[in-house]
Design an enzyme around this catalytic site. Structure first.
Site, PDB file in Angstrom:
ATOM      1  N   ASP A 122      10.411   8.469  32.202  1.00 43.12           N
ATOM      2  CA  ASP A 122      11.045   8.969  31.243  1.00 43.12           C
ATOM      3  C   ASP A 122      12.488   8.510  31.384  1.00 43.12           C
ATOM      4  O   ASP A 122      13.021   8.800  32.578  1.00 43.12           O
ATOM      5  CB  ASP A 122      10.782  10.641  30.840  1.00 43.12           C
ATOM      6  CG  ASP A 122      11.258  11.063  29.540  1.00 43.12           C
ATOM      7  OD1 ASP A 122      10.335  11.380  28.677  1.00 43.12           O
ATOM      8  OD2 ASP A 122      12.288  11.008  29.215  1.00 43.12           O
ATOM      9  N   GLU A 137      -3.726   7.636  19.790  1.00 42.74           N
ATOM     10  CA  GLU A 137      -4.086   8.930  20.359  1.00 42.74           C
ATOM     11  C   GLU A 137      -4.195   9.897  19.318  1.00 42.74           C
ATOM     12  O   GLU A 137      -3.403   9.946  18.244  1.00 42.74           O
ATOM     13  CB  GLU A 137      -2.739   9.414  20.956  1.00 42.74           C
ATOM     14  CG  GLU A 137      -2.442  10.626  21.713  1.00 42.74           C
ATOM     15  CD  GLU A 137      -3.834  10.993  22.476  1.00 42.74           C
ATOM     16  OE1 GLU A 137      -3.654  10.450  23.572  1.00 42.74           O
ATOM     17  OE2 GLU A 137      -4.504  11.981  22.157  1.00 42.74           O
ATOM     18  N   CYS A 152       4.076  14.028  12.904  1.00 43.57           N
ATOM     19  CA  CYS A 152       3.196  12.896  12.847  1.00 43.57           C
ATOM     20  C   CYS A 152       2.866  12.835  11.179  1.00 43.57           C
ATOM     21  O   CYS A 152       3.277  11.944  10.657  1.00 43.57           O
ATOM     22  CB  CYS A 152       2.069  13.176  13.474  1.00 43.57           C
ATOM     23  SG  CYS A 152       2.088  13.385  15.285  1.00 43.57           S
TER      24      CYS A 152
HETATM   25  C1  UDX Z   1      -1.738  15.553  13.813  1.00 43.17           C
HETATM   26  C2  UDX Z   1      -3.292  15.036  13.717  1.00 43.17           C
HETATM   27  O1  UDX Z   1      -4.053  16.196  13.392  1.00 43.17           O
HETATM   28  C3  UDX Z   1      -3.627  14.444  15.190  1.00 43.17           C
HETATM   29  O2  UDX Z   1      -5.107  14.065  14.982  1.00 43.17           O
HETATM   30  C4  UDX Z   1      -2.508  13.520  15.450  1.00 43.17           C
HETATM   31  O3  UDX Z   1      -2.863  12.969  16.651  1.00 43.17           O
HETATM   32  C5  UDX Z   1      -1.217  13.782  15.262  1.00 43.17           C
HETATM   33  O4  UDX Z   1      -1.078  14.527  14.011  1.00 43.17           O
HETATM   34  P1  UDX Z   1      -0.589  17.693  14.641  1.00 43.17           P
HETATM   35  O5  UDX Z   1       0.780  17.076  14.118  1.00 43.17           O
HETATM   36  O6  UDX Z   1      -0.496  18.423  16.129  1.00 43.17           O
HETATM   37  O7  UDX Z   1      -1.648  16.621  14.710  1.00 43.17           O
HETATM   38  O8  UDX Z   1      -0.934  18.910  13.289  1.00 43.17           O
HETATM   39  P2  UDX Z   1      -2.290  19.188  12.654  1.00 43.17           P
HETATM   40  O9  UDX Z   1      -2.891  20.296  13.187  1.00 43.17           O
HETATM   41  O10 UDX Z   1      -2.697  18.008  12.155  1.00 43.17           O
HETATM   42  O11 UDX Z   1      -1.410  19.904  11.147  1.00 43.17           O
HETATM   43  C6  UDX Z   1      -0.396  19.347  10.553  1.00 43.17           C
HETATM   44  C7  UDX Z   1       0.237  20.191   9.705  1.00 43.17           C
HETATM   45  O12 UDX Z   1      -0.751  20.265   8.451  1.00 43.17           O
HETATM   46  C8  UDX Z   1       0.646  21.597   9.906  1.00 43.17           C
HETATM   47  O13 UDX Z   1       1.809  21.736   9.274  1.00 43.17           O
HETATM   48  C9  UDX Z   1      -0.302  22.353   9.456  1.00 43.17           C
HETATM   49  O14 UDX Z   1       0.264  23.590   9.040  1.00 43.17           O
HETATM   50  C10 UDX Z   1      -0.768  21.603   8.098  1.00 43.17           C
HETATM   51  N1  UDX Z   1      -2.139  22.194   7.787  1.00 43.17           N
HETATM   52  C11 UDX Z   1      -3.427  21.854   8.492  1.00 43.17           C
HETATM   53  C12 UDX Z   1      -2.272  22.725   6.373  1.00 43.17           C
HETATM   54  O15 UDX Z   1      -1.309  22.969   5.670  1.00 43.17           O
HETATM   55  N2  UDX Z   1      -3.553  22.997   6.059  1.00 43.17           N
HETATM   56  C13 UDX Z   1      -4.629  22.744   6.907  1.00 43.17           C
HETATM   57  O16 UDX Z   1      -5.905  23.111   6.398  1.00 43.17           O
HETATM   58  C14 UDX Z   1      -4.525  22.194   8.114  1.00 43.17           C
END
Ligand code: UDX
Length: 422
Positions: free
Chosen positions: A12, A132, A249
């Site tokens: 890093d 990933e 993401c």
């Molecule tokens: C996401 C993808 O799921 C993952 O596969 C990828 O590698 C990175 O991006 P992450 O950013 O950790 O992962 O969050 P995720 O669990 O997908 O949730 C994203 C957002 O959606 C959160 O703000 C969550 O609160 C929201 N969400 C999720 C909803 O509003 N409703 C849902 O039903 C699910």
């Protein structure tokens, strides 16, 4: 990789992070990660450095996992960090090597990086892409038991079979455990990742759009989602209506996808993602409006408690956090906003220093005219009305994640409002 038994050096550019990691301390909150880190440091399989030369001397497989944030002022992804890694590492390589990209990148990046690396390296170098899919909060499990492995290789190159063999060896334990392995070309591997995130974002915005219609008719989006979810083709997961998606993401990935598709002359194909983004952003202003309504039409001078700052539970990540965004907007409307989050206070303070921060739920809710639950941490879903009643000024709660039992709150005399659940 160390947990899978390999000898690993992590590089890093931030000496502070390297020092923390070397001491067995993770620089962010991720359940279970610190135990894995310590176990592998103790076993001598893992160390950290700021020296690319050390990494180049150590390994023939180099994973590239740096960020690809949204560019300032435009939708496209900023590849500055990705390029910096290749430009620094490639000239230092000492033996035939493969750079395996994990970052989420616009389609076409991997092929270009291959050429870039080969122009700089004194030895043979290949670039492969192994996207990933881990979720924050479940990162350890998702990494050690992923639901699939995707490997994109440059099929034009003679060394592609060697690259595949190298990566298969690294993941031998997972392949033995029958994790599905999909071998693709570079472009497909890059696109799998953005398509997965675009699909998830679309699913969330779909249910949030339906939730708006529910609000207009008095229907209940949670029961509706349960009913949809029994159809296996649809599935219940990612159908939770509420404040919508945020984080490092989903929001930037759908925007980068639109930007890249536009560059490729296929912008019309993903034009619907703009609406996905719009529906999502509308959730935030909707909750601000609901808070104003709860306070009698204006937020001016109101005391607002915001429970939750992380973009989702089990994370201290506040990048593009809907919760923090709403807290900020409410403050701009003249309210005094006090935020509490179990893990994300420090990060929130850094990017939003002007909000008030409390160190407990009860402290955040003192003299509140309305309480907003904006991240569904267990600590908040377990709250009972009596926990807050001694401190709030008015018994009003807005459930931005539809995660509370509204009957319990209403029976206790609270004015409860959810999203799409009348
Ligand atoms: C996401 C993808 O799921 C993952 O596969 C990828 O590698 C990175 O991006 P992450 O950013 O950790 O992962 O969050 P995720 O669990 O997908 O949730 C994203 C957002 O959606 C959160 O703000 C969550 O609160 C929201 N969400 C999720 C909803 O509003 N409703 C849902 O039903 C699910």
């Amino acid at each position: 990789m160390a947990e899978l038994g390999h000898d690993v050096i992590g590089v890093d550019v931030d000496p502070g992070k390297v020092a923390k990691l070397s001491d067995g301390v993770t620089p962010f909150y991720e359940p279970g990660l610190e135990a894995v880190l310590r176990r592998n440091l103790d076993a001598g399989r893992l160390k950290f450095t700021t020296s690319y030369a050390e990494a180049a001397a150590h390994a023939e497989v180099h994973f590239l996992g740096v960020g690809t944030p949204q560019k300032k002022g435009e939708y496209a992804a900023d590849l500055g960090y990705v390029h910096a890694v290749v430009d620094t590492l490639a000239p230092l390589l000492e033996r035939p090597s493969v750079i395996v990209g994990k970052s989420t990148v616009p389609v076409g990046t991997a092929a270009a990086l291959g050429e870039r690396a080969r122009a700089l390296a004194p030895v043979d170098v290949e670039v492969a892409w192994n996207p990933e899919f881990l979720r924050e909060g479940f990162a350890v499990k998702d990494t050690l038991r992923p639901d699939r492995l995707v490997l994109g290789v440059d099929r034009q190159r003679d060394a592609s079979a060697w690259v595949e063999q190298q990566v298969r060896e690294l993941y031998a334990d997972l392949l033995h455990a029958e994790v599905p392995f999909l071998l693709t070309d570079l472009a497909t591997a890059e696109l799998v990742k953005v398509s997965a995130n675009a699909f998830l974002a679309t699913k969330i915005s779909f249910i949030n759009a339906v939730s708006e219609v529910c609000d207009a008719t008095g229907a209940d989006v949670t029961v509706l989602a349960d009913a949809l979810g029994y159809d296996e083709r649809i599935g219940r997961r990612f159908l939770n209506a509420g404040l919508g998606f945020g984080g490092g993401c989903l929001p930037k990935d759908i925007r980068a996808f639109m930007a890249r598709a536009g560059e490729l002359g296929a912008g019309h194909a993903v034009a619907f993602l703009r609406e996905v983004d719009n529906i999502n952003m509308r959730r935030r202003s909707k909750v601000v409006d609901m808070a104003a309504q709860a306070c009698g039409g204006s937020l001016l001078g109101a005391n607002v408690a915001v429970l939750g700052a992380a973009f989702k539970p089990e994370s201290d990540d506040v990048r593009d956090s809907p919760a923090l965004n709403v807290a900020g907007m409410i403050q701009l409307n003249g309210a005094v906003v006090t935020v509490y989050d179990p893990k994300a206070l420090e990060n929130s303070r850094r990017i939003f220093p002007t909000l008030n921060y409390a160190t407990s739920v009860v402290e955040a809710c003192e003299r509140a005219d309305v309480v907003l639950v904006l991240t569904e941490w267990d600590e908040f879903t377990a709250l009972r009305p009596v926990d807050l009643e001694p401190v709030v000024r008015a018994k009003r709660v807005i459930d931005g994640r539809n995660c509370l039992d509204r009957d319990v709150w209403r029976q206790a005399g609270w004015v409860y409002a959810g999203l799409g659940t009348s």
